[in-house]
Write a protein that holds these residues in place. Structure first.
Motif, mmCIF file in Angstrom:
data_model
loop_
_atom_site.group_PDB
_atom_site.id
_atom_site.type_symbol
_atom_site.label_atom_id
_atom_site.label_comp_id
_atom_site.label_asym_id
_atom_site.label_seq_id
_atom_site.Cartn_x
_atom_site.Cartn_y
_atom_site.Cartn_z
ATOM 1 N N ALA A 16 0.717 -0.896 -0.068
ATOM 2 C CA ALA A 16 -0.122 0.090 -0.246
ATOM 3 C C ALA A 16 0.939 1.266 0.246
ATOM 4 O O ALA A 16 0.070 2.622 -0.701
ATOM 5 C CB ALA A 16 -1.228 -0.007 1.472
ATOM 6 N N ARG A 17 2.065 1.057 0.640
ATOM 7 C CA ARG A 17 2.987 1.928 0.717
ATOM 8 C C ARG A 17 3.562 2.534 -1.069
ATOM 9 O O ARG A 17 3.947 3.657 -0.717
ATOM 10 C CB ARG A 17 4.382 1.977 1.649
ATOM 11 N N LEU A 18 3.299 1.104 -1.420
ATOM 12 C CA LEU A 18 4.392 1.857 -2.876
ATOM 13 C C LEU A 18 3.025 2.821 -3.864
ATOM 14 O O LEU A 18 3.449 3.249 -4.616
ATOM 15 C CB LEU A 18 4.081 0.293 -3.542
ATOM 16 N N VAL A 19 2.094 1.909 -3.818
ATOM 17 C CA VAL A 19 0.525 2.584 -3.941
ATOM 18 C C VAL A 19 0.161 4.050 -3.646
ATOM 19 O O VAL A 19 -0.152 4.811 -5.159
ATOM 20 C CB VAL A 19 -0.786 2.193 -3.861
ATOM 21 N N TYR A 20 0.931 4.670 -2.349
ATOM 22 C CA TYR A 20 0.512 6.213 -1.807
ATOM 23 C C TYR A 20 1.766 6.761 -2.527
ATOM 24 O O TYR A 20 1.548 7.296 -3.571
ATOM 25 C CB TYR A 20 1.320 6.327 -0.014
ATOM 26 N N GLU A 21 2.673 6.126 -2.581
ATOM 27 C CA GLU A 21 4.276 6.687 -3.532
ATOM 28 C C GLU A 21 3.842 6.822 -4.244
ATOM 29 O O GLU A 21 4.318 7.946 -5.018
ATOM 30 C CB GLU A 21 5.228 6.131 -3.047
ATOM 31 N N LYS A 113 4.480 5.335 -16.802
ATOM 32 C CA LYS A 113 6.403 4.164 -16.626
ATOM 33 C C LYS A 113 6.686 4.037 -14.776
ATOM 34 O O LYS A 113 7.124 2.903 -14.687
ATOM 35 C CB LYS A 113 7.364 4.393 -17.357
ATOM 36 N N GLN A 114 7.127 5.610 -14.423
ATOM 37 C CA GLN A 114 7.960 5.873 -13.130
ATOM 38 C C GLN A 114 6.657 5.331 -12.103
ATOM 39 O O GLN A 114 6.970 4.347 -11.185
ATOM 40 C CB GLN A 114 7.510 7.167 -12.834
ATOM 41 N N ILE A 115 5.160 5.795 -12.472
ATOM 42 C CA ILE A 115 3.645 4.366 -11.187
ATOM 43 C C ILE A 115 5.103 2.945 -11.705
ATOM 44 O O ILE A 115 4.559 2.285 -10.663
ATOM 45 C CB ILE A 115 2.810 5.307 -11.837
ATOM 46 N N LYS A 116 4.556 2.190 -12.880
ATOM 47 C CA LYS A 116 5.002 1.091 -13.239
ATOM 48 C C LYS A 116 5.813 0.599 -12.045
ATOM 49 O O LYS A 116 6.078 -0.439 -11.165
ATOM 50 C CB LYS A 116 4.564 0.522 -14.552
ATOM 51 N N GLU A 117 7.216 1.164 -12.615
ATOM 52 C CA GLU A 117 8.208 0.645 -11.956
ATOM 53 C C GLU A 117 8.554 0.472 -11.071
ATOM 54 O O GLU A 117 8.806 -0.065 -9.603
ATOM 55 C CB GLU A 117 9.667 1.531 -12.476
ATOM 56 N N LYS A 118 7.578 1.461 -10.001
ATOM 57 C CA LYS A 118 7.312 2.238 -8.506
ATOM 58 C C LYS A 118 6.737 1.082 -7.901
ATOM 59 O O LYS A 118 6.840 0.717 -6.615
ATOM 60 C CB LYS A 118 6.960 3.417 -8.367
ATOM 61 N N ILE A 119 5.178 0.461 -8.691
ATOM 62 C CA ILE A 119 4.615 -0.310 -7.908
ATOM 63 C C ILE A 119 5.338 -1.868 -8.833
ATOM 64 O O ILE A 119 4.971 -3.095 -7.452
ATOM 65 C CB ILE A 119 3.318 -0.080 -8.653
#
Length: 130
Positions: A16-21, A113-119
């Motif tokens: 969930a923290r990754l989604v928040y970030e 792309k940044q969001i996908k890489e984060k998650i």
């Protein structure tokens, strides 16, 4: 006894923290970003290029809301003296003058792309949603 850092205290669910970030990556562009705007961006990222009529039908938003959201996401915000976010390109539809075609701009593609890489770590194709 060792003291915990605030980050250790707050992190209960790492996923969930990754989604928040990831959401915070969007808020770097505009801290007042409403949920409908975020939903519109992610819908276009998932289904684009897509026309505004389809966005309206699939998301259940009113056509005026979709128009406002896509203007805000494009380079041309409706409000004077306010720039759009430049995350999508909104252009004339080739066969239907009543709707506009929306797709991610290079800036929007970079952000998703940044969001996908984060998650997910390394970006991979997850296949169609429907």
């Amino acid at each position: 006894m060792a003291r915990s850092t605030p980050e250790q205290i707050l992190t209960v669910d790492p996923e969930a923290r990754l989604v928040y970030e990831s959401f915070e990556l969007l808020r770097l562009l505009d801290t007042e970003m409403p949920a409908q705007l975020v939903a519109t961006f992610f819908f276009i990222a998932a289904h684009g290029p897509v026309d505004t009529v389809t966005i309206t039908q699939r998301t259940g938003m009113k056509s005026g809301s979709v128009s406002r959201n896509t203007d805000w996401l494009s380079a041309n915000h409706r409000l004077p003296n306010r720039a759009g976010l430049g995350l999508i390109i909104k252009e004339e539809h080739p066969t239907n003058w009543r709707t506009r075609l929306c797709r991610l701009s290079p800036k929007g593609e970079s952000l998703i792309k940044q969001i996908k890489e984060k998650i997910y770590g390394d970006v991979f194709d997850v296949g169609p949603m429907y």
